[in-house]
Design an enzyme around this catalytic site. Structure first.
Site, PDB file in Angstrom:
ATOM      1  NE  ARG A 216      -3.538  -2.248   2.804  1.00 24.80           N
ATOM      2  CZ  ARG A 216      -3.212  -3.386   3.405  1.00 24.80           C
ATOM      3  NH1 ARG A 216      -1.988  -3.544   3.887  1.00 24.80           N
ATOM      4  NH2 ARG A 216      -4.085  -4.354   3.515  1.00 24.80           N
ATOM      5  CE  LYS A 241      -7.820  -0.853   5.001  1.00 22.93           C
ATOM      6  NZ  LYS A 241      -8.439  -0.960   3.654  1.00 22.93           N
ATOM      7  CG  HIS A 309      -5.742   0.477  -2.791  1.00 23.43           C
ATOM      8  ND1 HIS A 309      -4.891   0.274  -1.732  1.00 23.43           N
ATOM      9  CD2 HIS A 309      -6.601  -0.581  -2.774  1.00 23.43           C
ATOM     10  CE1 HIS A 309      -5.208  -0.835  -1.096  1.00 23.43           C
ATOM     11  NE2 HIS A 309      -6.248  -1.379  -1.712  1.00 23.43           N
ATOM     12  NE  ARG A 312      -3.362  -4.329  -0.646  1.00 23.19           N
ATOM     13  CZ  ARG A 312      -2.586  -5.159   0.047  1.00 23.19           C
ATOM     14  NH1 ARG A 312      -1.280  -5.124  -0.138  1.00 23.19           N
ATOM     15  NH2 ARG A 312      -3.103  -6.030   0.892  1.00 23.19           N
ATOM     16  CG  HIS A 336      -5.220  -9.599   1.136  1.00 28.02           C
ATOM     17  ND1 HIS A 336      -4.337  -9.420   0.104  1.00 28.02           N
ATOM     18  CD2 HIS A 336      -6.115  -8.587   1.057  1.00 28.02           C
ATOM     19  CE1 HIS A 336      -4.681  -8.346  -0.586  1.00 28.02           C
ATOM     20  NE2 HIS A 336      -5.755  -7.816  -0.037  1.00 28.02           N
ATOM     21  CE1 TYR A 345      -6.897  -4.840  -3.295  1.00 27.38           C
ATOM     22  CE2 TYR A 345      -8.002  -6.362  -1.816  1.00 27.38           C
ATOM     23  CZ  TYR A 345      -7.587  -5.080  -2.136  1.00 27.38           C
ATOM     24  OH  TYR A 345      -7.884  -4.041  -1.283  1.00 27.38           O
TER      25      TYR A 345
END
Length: 364
Positions: A216, A241, A309, A312, A336, A345
Site C-alpha cells: 500500500r 492497515k 491503490h 496493489r 491479506h 484482488y
C-alpha cells in the site's frame, strides 16, 4: 426500598437503596415518572441487571467522539487517524447532540438512511461537468464501524453505563462489488513515463515499488531505511492497515529501485524515512505526500479513474496469474488475512481465461 420526595423546585426525586448496590437517584417532573423509574431500577437490581446510566445520559456523542479522537485514534496508523477525523464529522453533525444513552438502534438506522440519501459535497471547477451522486455504501459502513468501536470502548474501557452496543443491532449497507480495475499495458507505459519525468524521482520509485510488491502507498512512504534489507531482499513492515507486521519479499526490480531510493543524494540528515517530505510546522519531517501530483498526472493522461491503490490490485493479480504461488503464499506477500479478502484482488481477465480453456481442450 425506594423513596420519592418532592423537591423545593416542585420536581420529584426518586432514591433507590438496595443492599449490595450503590445508591441510585434521579429527578423527574412528575411523581408518576419517579415511581416508574424507581420500580424499574429496583427490578434491575433484584435481577442483577442494573447499570448506572448517569454518565451515558450526560455524555453527548460529540463529547464522546472528541474523547475517542484524543485517546484512541492516536494509537492508529497515520492514514487511519485522518480517516477517523473525517468519519466523525457527519456523525457529530447529525447525531452529536444526542446522549450515548439516547442513541437507540432506530435512531442510528435513521442516520444510515439519511446519509445514504445525502449528495456528496463536490467542489465545482470552471468548465467542469460534475455528475451528482449520493454518499456511497462503503462510506456509511465505515462511519457506522467507527461509531460501533466508540461504543465498544465506552462500555469496556470507559465504563460508561450502557447495556449494549446499539450499532450491533443495525443493518449495515451492503459493501457492493470490490474494485477490479486492472492496469492496461498502454496505461502502464504512459504512467511510467510520466512519473519518471517528474522532477522528484521519489514518485517513480514509489510507483514501481507498488507495482512490484503490492504494498500500500502508506506502507511504502512510511518505510525507514533500517526496514529494508537489500542483501536478504526483504522489506519489513511494522505499520500496516490490518495492524499485523509482515515481511515483503523483493523482486530484483524492486530491490534495484530501493537501492536507488536509499542512495538518494538529497536525503536530509534529520530523517530516516526513505521517502521524506518537507518539514512541518513542528519542524519534523513526515512521509512524502504525492496524492495531488498523482491525481493531476492521471487527468492529463486521461485515466482519472485509476487509483493508486489499484496498483496493489494489479500486483497481487499478477502474482496469482503466474501460477507459481499458492493462495497462502500470495496472502503472505500481500498481507491479506482471509482468502475472501484476497479473492477481491485476484480477478483474472476473461481473455486470459479463454486462452486457458482452449489449452485445456487441446489436452483432452
Amino acid at each position: 426500598m425506594a423513596t420519592i420526595v418532592k423537591t423545593p423546585s416542585a420536581t420529584w426525586k426518586a432514591v433507590v437503596r438496595m443492599q449490595g448496590w450503590p445508591t441510585a437517584s434521579k429527578t423527574f417532573r412528575t411523581k408518576r415518572d419517579a415511581e416508574d423509574w424507581a420500580r424499574g431500577t429496583e427490578d434491575e437490581m433484584t435481577r442483577g441487571l442494573y447499570i448506572r446510566r448517569t454518565l451515558s445520559e450526560k455524555m453527548t456523542l460529540e463529547a464522546a467522539l472528541s474523547r475517542y479522537l484524543l485517546e484512541v485514534t492516536p494509537s492508529k496508523a497515520d492514514s487511519t487517524q485522518k480517516s477517523d477525523k473525517t468519519k466523525s464529522k457527519p456523525l457529530i453533525r447529525l447525531l452529536g447532540k444526542y446522549s450515548l444513552a439516547a442513541l437507540t438502534p432506530d435512531i442510528i438506522a435513521g442516520y444510515r438512511d439519511r446519509r445514504l440519501n445525502e449528495p456528496v459535497a463536490t467542489k465545482l471547477k470552471k468548465n467542469s461537468l460534475v455528475v451528482p451522486r449520493n454518499v456511497g455504501n462503503n462510506t456509511v459502513r465505515l462511519e457506522l464501524a467507527l461509531l460501533s468501536h466508540l461504543f465498544t470502548i465506552a462500555i469496556q474501557e470507559w465504563r460508561i453505563g450502557l447495556p449494549q452496543n446499539p450499532v450491533s443491532n443495525v443493518r449495515k449497507p451492503s459493501p457492493g462489488p470490490g474494485r477490479d480495475r486492472r492496469l492496461l499495458p498502454e496505461e502502464e507505459i504512459s504512467l511510467l513515463r510520466a512519473v519518471s519525468a517528474h522532477s522528484n524521482p521519489m514518485l517513480a520509485w514509489i510507483f514501481r515499488i507498488a507495482l512490484e510488491t503490492g504494498m500500500r502507498s502508506s506502507e511504502i512512504v512510511s518505510l525507514r531505511r533500517h526496514r529494508v534489507d537489500l542483501k536478504k531482499r526483504v522489506a519489513r513492515l511494522g505499520n500496516t492497515k490490518n495492524g499485523s507486521a509482515r515481511t515483503v519479499p523483493l523482486s530484483l526490480i524492486a530491490t534495484n529501485v530501493f537501492a536507488q531510493a536509499l542512495d538518494n543524494p538529497v536525503r536530509p540528515s534529520d530523517s530516516d524515512l526513505i521517502f521524506f517530505g518537507e518539514p512541518g510546522k513542528d519542524g519534523k519531517r513526515k512521509p512524502y505526500v504525492f496524492s495531488k501530483t498523482w491525481i493531476e498526472m492521471k487527468k492529463k493522461l486521461g485515466i482519472a479513474d485509476f487509483r493508486f491503490h489499484d496498483l496493489r490490485h494489479e500486483a497481487v493479480s499478477r502474482f496469482v496469474e503466474t501460477g507459481e504461488f499458492s493462495d497462502q503464499q500470495v496472502a503472505a506477500i500481500s498481507g491479506h488475512k482471509s482468502m475472501q479478502m484476497l479473492r477481491r484482488y485476484t480477478h483474472l481477465r476473461a481473455e486470459e481465461l479463454v486462452a486457458l480453456i482452449d489449452q485445456a481442450h487441446k489436452r483432452t
